[in-house]
Design a protein around this motif. Structure first.
Motif, PDB file in Angstrom:
ATOM      1  N   ALA A 173     -34.249 -12.317 -34.708  1.00  0.00           N
ATOM      2  CA  ALA A 173     -33.010 -12.014 -33.977  1.00  0.00           C
ATOM      3  C   ALA A 173     -32.873 -10.554 -33.580  1.00  0.00           C
ATOM      4  CB  ALA A 173     -31.773 -12.448 -34.768  1.00  0.00           C
ATOM      5  N   ALA A 174     -33.774  -9.671 -34.013  1.00  0.00           N
ATOM      6  CA  ALA A 174     -33.641  -8.246 -33.695  1.00  0.00           C
ATOM      7  C   ALA A 174     -33.875  -7.983 -32.222  1.00  0.00           C
ATOM      8  CB  ALA A 174     -34.606  -7.426 -34.538  1.00  0.00           C
ATOM      9  N   THR A 178     -38.889  -5.651 -25.972  1.00  0.00           N
ATOM     10  CA  THR A 178     -39.605  -6.854 -25.552  1.00  0.00           C
ATOM     11  C   THR A 178     -38.978  -8.137 -26.097  1.00  0.00           C
ATOM     12  OG1 THR A 178     -41.148  -6.480 -27.389  1.00  0.00           O
ATOM     13  CG2 THR A 178     -41.823  -5.700 -25.220  1.00  0.00           C
ATOM     14  N   THR A 179     -37.895  -8.012 -26.853  1.00  0.00           N
ATOM     15  CA  THR A 179     -37.142  -9.186 -27.330  1.00  0.00           C
ATOM     16  C   THR A 179     -35.663  -8.912 -27.075  1.00  0.00           C
ATOM     17  OG1 THR A 179     -37.030  -8.296 -29.595  1.00  0.00           O
ATOM     18  CG2 THR A 179     -38.839  -9.810 -29.074  1.00  0.00           C
ATOM     19  N   MET A 180     -35.286  -9.014 -25.826  1.00  0.00           N
ATOM     20  CA  MET A 180     -33.928  -8.653 -25.425  1.00  0.00           C
ATOM     21  C   MET A 180     -32.918  -9.712 -25.890  1.00  0.00           C
ATOM     22  SD  MET A 180     -34.370  -5.771 -24.061  1.00  0.00           S
ATOM     23  CE  MET A 180     -32.783  -5.458 -23.305  1.00  0.00           C
ATOM     24  N   PRO A 181     -31.670  -9.303 -26.118  1.00  0.00           N
ATOM     25  CA  PRO A 181     -30.643 -10.241 -26.594  1.00  0.00           C
ATOM     26  C   PRO A 181     -30.060 -11.084 -25.472  1.00  0.00           C
ATOM     27  CG  PRO A 181     -29.710  -8.052 -26.425  1.00  0.00           C
ATOM     28  CD  PRO A 181     -31.174  -7.911 -26.099  1.00  0.00           C
ATOM     29  N   VAL A 182     -30.885 -11.941 -24.897  1.00  0.00           N
ATOM     30  CA  VAL A 182     -30.463 -12.798 -23.796  1.00  0.00           C
ATOM     31  C   VAL A 182     -30.908 -14.238 -24.078  1.00  0.00           C
ATOM     32  CG1 VAL A 182     -30.528 -10.943 -22.069  1.00  0.00           C
ATOM     33  CG2 VAL A 182     -32.580 -12.294 -22.506  1.00  0.00           C
ATOM     34  N   GLY A 183     -30.288 -15.174 -23.372  1.00  0.00           N
ATOM     35  CA  GLY A 183     -30.684 -16.569 -23.509  1.00  0.00           C
ATOM     36  C   GLY A 183     -30.035 -17.252 -24.687  1.00  0.00           C
ATOM     37  N   PRO A 184     -30.406 -18.495 -24.933  1.00  0.00           N
ATOM     38  CA  PRO A 184     -29.788 -19.275 -26.013  1.00  0.00           C
ATOM     39  C   PRO A 184     -30.160 -18.769 -27.407  1.00  0.00           C
ATOM     40  CG  PRO A 184     -31.615 -20.477 -25.032  1.00  0.00           C
ATOM     41  CD  PRO A 184     -31.374 -19.283 -24.165  1.00  0.00           C
ATOM     42  N   ASN A 185     -31.315 -18.091 -27.533  1.00  0.00           N
ATOM     43  CA  ASN A 185     -31.742 -17.519 -28.818  1.00  0.00           C
ATOM     44  C   ASN A 185     -32.044 -16.032 -28.618  1.00  0.00           C
ATOM     45  OD1 ASN A 185     -31.880 -20.031 -30.471  1.00  0.00           O
ATOM     46  ND2 ASN A 185     -33.430 -20.582 -28.945  1.00  0.00           N
ATOM     47  N   PRO A 186     -30.999 -15.205 -28.525  1.00  0.00           N
ATOM     48  CA  PRO A 186     -31.192 -13.782 -28.205  1.00  0.00           C
ATOM     49  C   PRO A 186     -31.959 -13.036 -29.284  1.00  0.00           C
ATOM     50  CG  PRO A 186     -28.924 -14.209 -28.884  1.00  0.00           C
ATOM     51  CD  PRO A 186     -29.582 -15.543 -28.735  1.00  0.00           C
ATOM     52  N   GLY A 187     -32.713 -12.031 -28.846  1.00  0.00           N
ATOM     53  CA  GLY A 187     -33.481 -11.241 -29.797  1.00  0.00           C
ATOM     54  C   GLY A 187     -34.798 -11.895 -30.164  1.00  0.00           C
ATOM     55  N   ARG A 296     -29.071  -3.294 -33.064  1.00  0.00           N
ATOM     56  CA  ARG A 296     -30.111  -4.271 -32.712  1.00  0.00           C
ATOM     57  C   ARG A 296     -29.712  -5.688 -33.108  1.00  0.00           C
ATOM     58  NH1 ARG A 296     -35.117  -3.921 -37.055  1.00  0.00           N
ATOM     59  NH2 ARG A 296     -33.873  -3.630 -38.942  1.00  0.00           N
ATOM     60  N   PHE A 297     -28.688  -5.819 -33.956  1.00  0.00           N
ATOM     61  CA  PHE A 297     -28.196  -7.140 -34.361  1.00  0.00           C
ATOM     62  C   PHE A 297     -26.781  -7.417 -33.844  1.00  0.00           C
ATOM     63  CE2 PHE A 297     -31.196  -6.227 -37.968  1.00  0.00           C
ATOM     64  CZ  PHE A 297     -32.108  -7.217 -37.666  1.00  0.00           C
ATOM     65  N   ALA A 298     -26.274  -6.570 -32.948  1.00  0.00           N
ATOM     66  CA  ALA A 298     -24.882  -6.709 -32.504  1.00  0.00           C
ATOM     67  C   ALA A 298     -24.607  -8.063 -31.872  1.00  0.00           C
ATOM     68  CB  ALA A 298     -24.547  -5.584 -31.520  1.00  0.00           C
ATOM     69  N   HIS A 299     -25.578  -8.621 -31.140  1.00  0.00           N
ATOM     70  CA  HIS A 299     -25.368  -9.892 -30.448  1.00  0.00           C
ATOM     71  C   HIS A 299     -25.169 -11.055 -31.421  1.00  0.00           C
ATOM     72  CE1 HIS A 299     -29.670  -9.322 -31.241  1.00  0.00           C
ATOM     73  NE2 HIS A 299     -29.716 -10.627 -31.411  1.00  0.00           N
ATOM     74  N   MET A 300     -25.593 -10.880 -32.673  1.00  0.00           N
ATOM     75  CA  MET A 300     -25.466 -11.964 -33.638  1.00  0.00           C
ATOM     76  C   MET A 300     -24.015 -12.250 -34.003  1.00  0.00           C
ATOM     77  SD  MET A 300     -28.615 -11.005 -36.202  1.00  0.00           S
ATOM     78  CE  MET A 300     -28.358 -12.471 -37.206  1.00  0.00           C
ATOM     79  N   PHE A 301     -23.135 -11.279 -33.762  1.00  0.00           N
ATOM     80  CA  PHE A 301     -21.738 -11.438 -34.144  1.00  0.00           C
ATOM     81  C   PHE A 301     -20.856 -11.878 -32.975  1.00  0.00           C
ATOM     82  CE2 PHE A 301     -23.742  -8.587 -37.136  1.00  0.00           C
ATOM     83  CZ  PHE A 301     -23.296  -9.081 -38.358  1.00  0.00           C
ATOM     84  N   LYS A 302     -21.495 -12.259 -31.882  1.00  0.00           N
ATOM     85  CA  LYS A 302     -20.758 -12.806 -30.754  1.00  0.00           C
ATOM     86  C   LYS A 302     -20.610 -14.318 -30.919  1.00  0.00           C
ATOM     87  CE  LYS A 302     -22.295  -9.250 -27.483  1.00  0.00           C
ATOM     88  NZ  LYS A 302     -23.011  -8.978 -26.206  1.00  0.00           N
ATOM     89  N   PRO A 303     -19.537 -14.890 -30.399  1.00  0.00           N
ATOM     90  CA  PRO A 303     -19.336 -16.337 -30.505  1.00  0.00           C
ATOM     91  C   PRO A 303     -20.524 -17.114 -29.951  1.00  0.00           C
ATOM     92  CG  PRO A 303     -17.356 -15.276 -29.668  1.00  0.00           C
ATOM     93  CD  PRO A 303     -18.420 -14.221 -29.698  1.00  0.00           C
ATOM     94  N   GLY A 304     -20.961 -18.116 -30.680  1.00  0.00           N
ATOM     95  CA  GLY A 304     -22.074 -18.950 -30.256  1.00  0.00           C
ATOM     96  C   GLY A 304     -23.382 -18.622 -30.954  1.00  0.00           C
ATOM     97  N   ASN A 305     -23.420 -17.492 -31.677  1.00  0.00           N
ATOM     98  CA  ASN A 305     -24.650 -17.091 -32.355  1.00  0.00           C
ATOM     99  C   ASN A 305     -24.544 -17.225 -33.871  1.00  0.00           C
ATOM    100  OD1 ASN A 305     -25.911 -16.439 -29.916  1.00  0.00           O
ATOM    101  ND2 ASN A 305     -25.149 -14.335 -29.956  1.00  0.00           N
ATOM    102  N   GLU A 306     -23.627 -18.069 -34.317  1.00  0.00           N
ATOM    103  CA  GLU A 306     -23.443 -18.242 -35.762  1.00  0.00           C
ATOM    104  C   GLU A 306     -24.709 -18.760 -36.441  1.00  0.00           C
ATOM    105  OE1 GLU A 306     -19.587 -18.352 -33.683  1.00  0.00           O
ATOM    106  OE2 GLU A 306     -21.481 -19.445 -33.434  1.00  0.00           O
ATOM    107  N   ALA A 307     -25.512 -19.538 -35.708  1.00  0.00           N
ATOM    108  CA  ALA A 307     -26.734 -20.091 -36.288  1.00  0.00           C
ATOM    109  C   ALA A 307     -27.721 -18.992 -36.667  1.00  0.00           C
ATOM    110  CB  ALA A 307     -27.385 -21.074 -35.319  1.00  0.00           C
ATOM    111  N   GLN A 308     -27.719 -17.898 -35.903  1.00  0.00           N
ATOM    112  CA  GLN A 308     -28.610 -16.791 -36.227  1.00  0.00           C
ATOM    113  C   GLN A 308     -28.207 -16.114 -37.533  1.00  0.00           C
ATOM    114  OE1 GLN A 308     -28.739 -14.339 -32.577  1.00  0.00           O
ATOM    115  NE2 GLN A 308     -30.828 -15.099 -32.322  1.00  0.00           N
ATOM    116  N   LEU A 309     -26.909 -15.924 -37.711  1.00  0.00           N
ATOM    117  CA  LEU A 309     -26.433 -15.352 -38.974  1.00  0.00           C
ATOM    118  C   LEU A 309     -26.804 -16.249 -40.149  1.00  0.00           C
ATOM    119  CD1 LEU A 309     -22.896 -13.929 -38.094  1.00  0.00           C
ATOM    120  CD2 LEU A 309     -24.892 -12.643 -38.873  1.00  0.00           C
ATOM    121  N   GLU A 310     -26.623 -17.538 -39.949  1.00  0.00           N
ATOM    122  CA  GLU A 310     -26.979 -18.483 -41.004  1.00  0.00           C
ATOM    123  C   GLU A 310     -28.479 -18.444 -41.279  1.00  0.00           C
ATOM    124  OE1 GLU A 310     -25.575 -22.216 -39.604  1.00  0.00           O
ATOM    125  OE2 GLU A 310     -23.444 -21.678 -39.789  1.00  0.00           O
TER     126      GLU A 310
END
Length: 333
Positions: A173-174, A178-187, A296-310
């Motif tokens: 998720a970072a 080369t691993t931008m925070p875009v798409g359904p699985n950002p980072g 580098r992990f800011a996108h993980m705390f946006k709505p819809g990315n709860e699965a990444q935190l888990e």
């Protein structure tokens, strides 16, 4: 058995605080320090790698009575310490290419053996890019031959010197270049990369350990122990990078401590392929606190990315179980 010094025993985060007993101070607070890496280098403010390298190499210098040669791969550590024609190293130091530090160190060790200088020891060092990716073949060969070299990897979890690109040590998720925070699985994708300490263990080499700049006594002890052995040895040190992580320079030590306390960076030792010790956790912290301090992990705390935190919490929980990090009640005595 060693016991970690608690911060409330000193009242300060200062390394080598004068309130500590002499035997509890670090090498840097002693008159015996070697200062292998001197002032004047060009590391970024809050650079974990500069701190980790100084304490690791100074501990090795002390353990070998200053009979030490270091071979350094290309990377941040090489660039900020040796801007031509200057150097901050106060020891025999050799710069190799990005991918062959382990091979060069092997040759240096062989040369010392042929010359009958068994007291001269050799260290190879590099970042995670030059270790887990570009130099992985040479490193595996060093392990396979059991060459008498200690390899130290300073792991800041990306190619920081060339623009913060993903390496095989970049966490899931970072965000990197080369691993931008875009798409359904950002980072960075989950399920990729490699754990080189475990790979080193699979080679059955004499000693493998992980360390972190938040616990310099533990780092020094592990380097000293490694230098008391012969054969191939490997230590991977956790070194936060404010520039690449998007964190505050003043938070580098705090982040290193939090990574260990939540289980994302397990601290352990292994000998001959078997884990012999690990730093226990009385009550593991949730990963959220560690992740929130890094852009580098800011996108993980946006709505819809709860699965990444888990997923990150699941990774930490897996480490805690795998390396038996949870402290049992009987261990508190």
């Amino acid at each position: 058995m060693t016991q970690q010094v608690k911060f409330y025993q000193t009242g300060t985060y200062t390394v080598g605080n004068r309130l500590l007993d002499q035997d509890q101070r670090t090498v840097q607070s002693s008159l015996d320090r070697s200062n292998a890496l001197d002032s004047g280098h060009r590391a970024c403010q809050g650079c974990g790698e500069a701190l980790g390298a100084r304490f690791a190499i100074d501990a090795a210098m002390r353990a070998t009575d200053n009979q030490l040669i270091a071979c350094n791969a290309t990377g941040c550590l090489e660039v900020f310490t040796t801007p031509y024609p200057e150097t901050a190293w106060q020891m025999p130091w050799i710069h190799s290419l990005f991918g062959n530090a382990a091979a060069v160190a092997t040759g240096v060790a062989a040369a010392q053996r042929v010359k009958g200088k068994k007291e001269v020891r050799v260290i190879a060092q590099g970042g995670d890019g030059g270790t887990t990716d570009i130099g992985f073949g040479c490193l595996s060969g060093m392990f396979d031959r059991n060459d008498d070299v200690l390899y130290i990897c300073y792991d800041n979890q990306a190619y920081m010197n060339t623009g913060v690109q993903r390496s095989s040590a970049t966490p899931p998720a970072a965000r990197t270049a080369t691993t931008m925070p875009v798409g359904p699985n950002p980072g960075n994708e989950f399920g990729q990369g490699k754990n080189v300490p475990l790979v080193a263990m699979a080679h059955g080499i004499p000693y493998v350990a992980t360390a972190s700049v938040h616990d310099l006594h533990d780092l020094e002890r592990k380097v000293t122990k490694a230098m008391s052995m012969r054969g191939a040895r490997y230590i991977q040190i956790f070194v936060p990078c404010p520039l690449g992580w998007g964190s505050k320079p003043c938070d580098s030590i705090k982040l290193a401590r939090m990574a260990a306390e939540c289980g994302l960076w397990p601290l352990f030792e292994a000998e001959d392929g078997e884990i012999t010790a690990s730093t226990k956790l009385r009550k593991p912290a949730p990963v959220n606190g560690y992740l929130k301090l890094q852009r580098r992990f800011a996108h993980m705390f946006k709505p819809g990315n709860e699965a990444q935190l888990e997923g990150m919490q699941a990774l930490a929980d897996k480490n805690i179980a795998k390396f038996e990090l949870l402290e049992e009640k009987g261990d508190e005595e």
